[in-house]
Design an enzyme around this catalytic site. Structure first.
Site, PDB file in Angstrom:
ATOM      1  N   GLU A 189       0.095  -0.780   5.772  1.00 24.55           N
ATOM      2  CA  GLU A 189       1.118  -0.265   6.610  1.00 24.55           C
ATOM      3  C   GLU A 189       1.014   1.229   6.828  1.00 24.55           C
ATOM      4  O   GLU A 189       1.274   1.690   7.933  1.00 24.55           O
ATOM      5  CB  GLU A 189       2.415  -0.781   6.088  1.00 24.55           C
ATOM      6  N   ASP A 199       0.995  -1.313   0.043  1.00 26.36           N
ATOM      7  CA  ASP A 199       0.060  -0.072  -0.029  1.00 26.36           C
ATOM      8  C   ASP A 199       0.934   0.937   0.064  1.00 26.36           C
ATOM      9  O   ASP A 199       2.119   0.990   0.149  1.00 26.36           O
ATOM     10  CB  ASP A 199      -0.964  -0.053   1.165  1.00 26.36           C
TER      11      ASP A 199
END
Length: 454
Positions: free
Chosen positions: A157, A92
């Site tokens: 994250e 991400d």
């Protein structure tokens, strides 16, 4: 293993690495459905499954985590008796913060002045590509992997919502390893191989102050009517003293750094500090950045200048982030931050505080067979002595990994040197960092397999 033949293989794979990164950047994998469609993260997860299966891992799948994201994991069994190495990355990325602030299209890999630009080129898709390139190089050069390789790729994250942190303990057997390479940091500067040995922890909260049931005309009611924007400014101003030191009640701020020096001029350049603007705080750059807390106002919900009108606002809100040095737990710091903010609210304004995220600081491995193999691999790959540094950023997962696998050597490295501008507009990566980190990893896996124990 001789370095030069493997160096040549890695170099020959760089066009493929560029193509991989170009494809990865097109995925708008912000793990926030309010910003980008969840399908974008799903596309990257499927891409990782295909690519790591293609490179030789088995049982590569995407598993759900408690925050709704998916982590991608797989394994490539090594020779009997060889050690196991877990490779970490996350897929991400941060939002663009406004495409108008970019000099190049954020979702398209663009080369400028020898660097590759685009959201995620460094954090952390460049590290994904470094993993893939290292594994491809080993297969091409040696015909396989010298030890057992495990992969874990996180899907949320950047949101700090703890999906993988919650996934790891109940799936410890799936991820157990003798050494863990967390590829989500980088070098002190381009070309200087650097192992990150400490990370600050982090916490964040949202604070909303309310005074009125609706906006009211500032001419008719301003004065006696309390202004929640002004009240919020007072509360936020209490997070720093007049010299810029972070001052949160109950959180210490006097530690000193005793490792690598970070010259003021270099920091000013790396941080894009404007001419004439002073650095803040009473400590050195290293003290302020790596060993002391740092409070930041991450965002505010108030009208923009363009959208403003002559009214007293009914409410105002801000998100406050606090970075924490080793020695302070994330939960303790969050509790202290909440009480600090609440105690500064003026005029009896209604105060609502929402706890957003929390993560503990981390101290990595500084000795052992994996550390020794990493030092020699870094120095041979970069042709430069290895440095160690702290980092102001936070990776809460590292503490979870250390608690779950107390005997594992955990080391942090990657492609994210200061010029990358991670999290900011115009993120980029120096392709030589991807090449050298990939070579480092390939050399490390070979040397650790020869000297490490399972």
């Amino acid at each position: 293993m001789a370095v030069d033949p493997l160096r040549q293989v890695v170099s020959s794979l760089m066009p493929r690495a560029r193509a991989d990164l170009a494809e990865l950047v097109t995925f708008r994998s912000v793990a926030n459905p309010d910003i980008e469609p969840p399908a974008e993260c799903a596309k990257v997860a499927n891409w990782l499954i295909d690519k790591f299966t293609e490179v030789g891992l088995e049982r590569v799948v995407a598993s759900p985590t408690p925050d709704g994201s998916k982590c991608v994991h797989g394994v490539a069994p090594g020779p009997p008796g060889s050690p196991t190495v877990l490779l970490y990355c996350h897929y991400d990325v941060q939002p663009t913060l406004g495409e108008h602030l970019w000099h190049t299209p954020p979702w398209e890999l663009t080369e400028r002045d020898g660097r590759w630009y685009g959201r995620g080129t460094a954090d952390c898709k460049g590290n994904i590509v470094a993993h893939l390139t290292a594994l491809r190089a080993l297969r091409e050069h040696a015909g396989g992997f010298p030890c057992t390789i495990k992969l874990i790729a996180e899907g949320s994250e950047e949101q700090g919502t703890g999906g993988l942190e919650a996934f790891v303990p109940p799936n410890a057997e799936l991820l157990a390893a003798d050494a863990i390479l967390v590829a989500d940091t980088g070098n002190f500067t381009v070309g200087v191989p650097t192992l990150t040995t400490t990370l600050r922890g982090m916490t964040s909260v949202d604070v909303r102050l309310s005074a009125l049931s609706s906006e009211m005309h500032s001419g008719m009611f301003g004065g006696p009517a309390p202004d929640p924007v002004a009240g919020l400014i007072q509360v936020l101003a209490s997070l720093h003293d007049e010299r810029g030191n972070t001052t949160v009640d109950g959180v210490g701020a006097s530690e000193q750094w005793h490792g690598v020096d970070y010259p003021v001029d270099q920091f000013r350049k790396d941080a894009n500090v404007l001419d004439g603007v002073e650095l803040i705080g009473d400590g050195s750059v290293m003290d302020m950045l790596w060993t002391r807390p740092s409070a930041t106002v991450l965002g505010m919900d108030i009208p923009s200048v363009l959208d403003s009108s002559a009214v007293v606002q009914a409410s105002a809100a801000a998100r406050v982030g606090l970075r924490l040095p080793p020695g302070t737990s994330g939960q303790q710091a969050q509790d202290a931050l909440v009480e600090h903010l609440r105690s500064r609210v003026p005029w009896g304004l209604r105060c609502e505080i929402t706890r957003v995220a929390v993560g503990d600081p981390f101290v990595g491995s500084l000795d052992g067979p994996a550390f020794d193999a990493m030092r020699s691999a870094m120095e041979d790959a970069f042709r430069h002595p290895m440095a160690t540094e702290g980092q102001g950023g936070s990776i809460p997962l590292c503490t979870v990994l250390a608690d779950t696998f107390p005997d594992a050597e955990i080391m942090l490295l990657g492609v994210e040197e200061p010029r990358c501008l991670i999290h900011a507009p115009n993120e980029s990566v120096d392709p030589s960092e991807i090449e050298h980190v990939a070579l480092t990893e390939a050399l490390f896996l070979t040397r650790y397999a020869s000297n490490g124990t399972s």
